[in-house]
Design a protein around this motif. Structure first.
Motif, PDB file in Angstrom:
ATOM      1  N   ALA A 178       0.869  -1.176   0.000  1.00 33.80           N
ATOM      2  CA  ALA A 178       0.000   0.000   0.000  1.00 33.80           C
ATOM      3  C   ALA A 178       0.909   1.230   0.000  1.00 33.80           C
ATOM      4  O   ALA A 178       1.550   1.532   1.004  1.00 33.80           O
ATOM      5  N   LEU A 179       0.998   1.888  -1.127  1.00 33.32           N
ATOM      6  CA  LEU A 179       1.867   3.053  -1.261  1.00 33.32           C
ATOM      7  C   LEU A 179       1.037   4.332  -1.263  1.00 33.32           C
ATOM      8  O   LEU A 179      -0.054   4.368  -1.817  1.00 33.32           O
ATOM      9  N   THR A 180       1.592   5.355  -0.645  1.00 30.82           N
ATOM     10  CA  THR A 180       0.996   6.677  -0.755  1.00 30.82           C
ATOM     11  C   THR A 180       1.867   7.573  -1.632  1.00 30.82           C
ATOM     12  O   THR A 180       1.415   8.596  -2.124  1.00 30.82           O
ATOM     13  N   TYR A 181       3.121   7.153  -1.811  1.00 31.36           N
ATOM     14  CA  TYR A 181       4.082   7.910  -2.601  1.00 31.36           C
ATOM     15  C   TYR A 181       5.177   6.957  -3.029  1.00 31.36           C
ATOM     16  O   TYR A 181       5.511   6.026  -2.303  1.00 31.36           O
ATOM     17  N   PHE A 182       5.736   7.167  -4.213  1.00 31.63           N
ATOM     18  CA  PHE A 182       6.929   6.431  -4.611  1.00 31.63           C
ATOM     19  C   PHE A 182       7.737   7.290  -5.559  1.00 31.63           C
ATOM     20  O   PHE A 182       7.234   8.228  -6.168  1.00 31.63           O
ATOM     21  N   ASN A 183       9.032   6.980  -5.640  1.00 26.49           N
ATOM     22  CA  ASN A 183       9.934   7.713  -6.513  1.00 26.49           C
ATOM     23  C   ASN A 183      10.825   6.709  -7.236  1.00 26.49           C
ATOM     24  O   ASN A 183      10.615   5.502  -7.131  1.00 26.49           O
ATOM     25  N   SER A 184      11.838   7.172  -7.937  1.00 32.27           N
ATOM     26  CA  SER A 184      12.665   6.263  -8.728  1.00 32.27           C
ATOM     27  C   SER A 184      13.423   5.268  -7.856  1.00 32.27           C
ATOM     28  O   SER A 184      13.576   4.105  -8.235  1.00 32.27           O
ATOM     29  N   SER A 185      13.866   5.676  -6.682  1.00 29.70           N
ATOM     30  CA  SER A 185      14.584   4.758  -5.794  1.00 29.70           C
ATOM     31  C   SER A 185      13.669   3.653  -5.270  1.00 29.70           C
ATOM     32  O   SER A 185      14.038   2.479  -5.262  1.00 29.70           O
ATOM     33  N   SER A 186      12.482   4.028  -4.843  1.00 29.03           N
ATOM     34  CA  SER A 186      11.567   3.013  -4.339  1.00 29.03           C
ATOM     35  C   SER A 186      11.071   2.126  -5.482  1.00 29.03           C
ATOM     36  O   SER A 186      10.843   0.925  -5.295  1.00 29.03           O
ATOM     37  N   THR A 187      10.936   2.676  -6.671  1.00 29.22           N
ATOM     38  CA  THR A 187      10.537   1.874  -7.822  1.00 29.22           C
ATOM     39  C   THR A 187      11.578   0.806  -8.112  1.00 29.22           C
ATOM     40  O   THR A 187      11.242  -0.360  -8.346  1.00 29.22           O
ATOM     41  N   LYS A 188      12.853   1.167  -8.077  1.00 27.81           N
ATOM     42  CA  LYS A 188      13.928   0.194  -8.301  1.00 27.81           C
ATOM     43  C   LYS A 188      13.892  -0.905  -7.247  1.00 27.81           C
ATOM     44  O   LYS A 188      14.044  -2.085  -7.558  1.00 27.81           O
ATOM     45  N   MET A 189      13.678  -0.535  -6.003  1.00 29.67           N
ATOM     46  CA  MET A 189      13.617  -1.512  -4.926  1.00 29.67           C
ATOM     47  C   MET A 189      12.436  -2.456  -5.119  1.00 29.67           C
ATOM     48  O   MET A 189      12.552  -3.675  -4.982  1.00 29.67           O
ATOM     49  N   LEU A 190      11.269  -1.895  -5.463  1.00 28.54           N
ATOM     50  CA  LEU A 190      10.081  -2.726  -5.676  1.00 28.54           C
ATOM     51  C   LEU A 190      10.287  -3.683  -6.846  1.00 28.54           C
ATOM     52  O   LEU A 190       9.921  -4.861  -6.761  1.00 28.54           O
ATOM     53  N   PHE A 191      10.884  -3.209  -7.934  1.00 25.33           N
ATOM     54  CA  PHE A 191      11.132  -4.088  -9.066  1.00 25.33           C
ATOM     55  C   PHE A 191      12.090  -5.214  -8.693  1.00 25.33           C
ATOM     56  O   PHE A 191      11.901  -6.359  -9.121  1.00 25.33           O
ATOM     57  N   SER A 192      13.089  -4.926  -7.882  1.00 21.69           N
ATOM     58  CA  SER A 192      14.011  -5.978  -7.423  1.00 21.69           C
ATOM     59  C   SER A 192      13.270  -7.015  -6.583  1.00 21.69           C
ATOM     60  O   SER A 192      13.460  -8.228  -6.770  1.00 21.69           O
ATOM     61  N   LEU A 193      12.445  -6.556  -5.667  1.00 20.59           N
ATOM     62  CA  LEU A 193      11.672  -7.463  -4.817  1.00 20.59           C
ATOM     63  C   LEU A 193      10.719  -8.305  -5.656  1.00 20.59           C
ATOM     64  O   LEU A 193      10.663  -9.533  -5.530  1.00 20.59           O
ATOM     65  N   PHE A 194       9.962  -7.664  -6.534  1.00 22.45           N
ATOM     66  CA  PHE A 194       8.988  -8.393  -7.336  1.00 22.45           C
ATOM     67  C   PHE A 194       9.656  -9.328  -8.326  1.00 22.45           C
ATOM     68  O   PHE A 194       9.101 -10.369  -8.679  1.00 22.45           O
ATOM     69  N   ASP A 195      10.845  -8.981  -8.775  1.00 20.93           N
ATOM     70  CA  ASP A 195      11.592  -9.880  -9.653  1.00 20.93           C
ATOM     71  C   ASP A 195      11.932 -11.178  -8.920  1.00 20.93           C
ATOM     72  O   ASP A 195      11.754 -12.271  -9.472  1.00 20.93           O
ATOM     73  N   LEU A 196      12.379 -11.064  -7.670  1.00 18.22           N
ATOM     74  CA  LEU A 196      12.668 -12.261  -6.868  1.00 18.22           C
ATOM     75  C   LEU A 196      11.410 -13.087  -6.632  1.00 18.22           C
ATOM     76  O   LEU A 196      11.425 -14.322  -6.749  1.00 18.22           O
ATOM     77  N   LEU A 197      10.323 -12.411  -6.305  1.00 16.28           N
ATOM     78  CA  LEU A 197       9.063 -13.116  -6.080  1.00 16.28           C
ATOM     79  C   LEU A 197       8.564 -13.775  -7.366  1.00 16.28           C
ATOM     80  O   LEU A 197       8.067 -14.910  -7.343  1.00 16.28           O
ATOM     81  N   ASN A 198       8.715 -13.103  -8.475  1.00 15.39           N
ATOM     82  CA  ASN A 198       8.284 -13.640  -9.762  1.00 15.39           C
ATOM     83  C   ASN A 198       9.081 -14.900 -10.117  1.00 15.39           C
ATOM     84  O   ASN A 198       8.525 -15.877 -10.616  1.00 15.39           O
ATOM     85  N   GLU A 199      10.391 -14.878  -9.841  1.00 16.92           N
ATOM     86  CA  GLU A 199      11.230 -16.054 -10.090  1.00 16.92           C
ATOM     87  C   GLU A 199      10.776 -17.231  -9.235  1.00 16.92           C
ATOM     88  O   GLU A 199      10.698 -18.363  -9.718  1.00 16.92           O
ATOM     89  N   ALA A 200      10.458 -16.965  -7.970  1.00 16.15           N
ATOM     90  CA  ALA A 200       9.973 -18.026  -7.087  1.00 16.15           C
ATOM     91  C   ALA A 200       8.641 -18.576  -7.587  1.00 16.15           C
ATOM     92  O   ALA A 200       8.411 -19.789  -7.589  1.00 16.15           O
ATOM     93  N   ALA A 201       7.768 -17.687  -8.040  1.00 16.35           N
ATOM     94  CA  ALA A 201       6.468 -18.119  -8.552  1.00 16.35           C
ATOM     95  C   ALA A 201       6.639 -18.944  -9.826  1.00 16.35           C
ATOM     96  O   ALA A 201       5.900 -19.904 -10.051  1.00 16.35           O
ATOM     97  N   ALA A 202       7.612 -18.598 -10.639  1.00 17.82           N
ATOM     98  CA  ALA A 202       7.854 -19.332 -11.886  1.00 17.82           C
ATOM     99  C   ALA A 202       8.309 -20.761 -11.617  1.00 17.82           C
ATOM    100  O   ALA A 202       8.106 -21.640 -12.455  1.00 17.82           O
TER     101      ALA A 202
END
Length: 71
Positions: free
Chosen positions: A6-30
């Motif tokens: 649940a985000l109220t704000y995000f910027n380029s740094s938080s976007t990079k972090m979220l993409f890294s996290l979701f990439d790991l989760l996506n690999e596990a789901a795959a």
């Protein structure tokens, strides 16, 4: 695994972090680990809503549920 975001704000740094996290989760789901991503966004915040839609398209192995929340 269930992940809730649940985000109220995000910027380029938080976007990079979220993409890294979701990439790991996506690999596990795959590889067979069921992963549910609950994406909460203010019903009037188009930016965060659209970012969630982008995530849905980019990380196809995650089960994505969008939730509009009244602000």
């Amino acid at each position: 695994i269930a992940v809730s975001v649940a985000l109220t704000y995000f910027n380029s740094s938080s976007t990079k972090m979220l993409f890294s996290l979701f990439d790991l989760l996506n690999e596990a789901a795959a590889t067979g680990t069921p992963i549910l991503l609950n994406w909460y966004h203010d019903e009037e915040d188009d930016t965060i809503y659209e970012f969630g839609q982008e995530l849905r398209e980019d990380f196809v192995h995650l089960t994505f549920l969008g939730h509009a929340v009244q602000g």
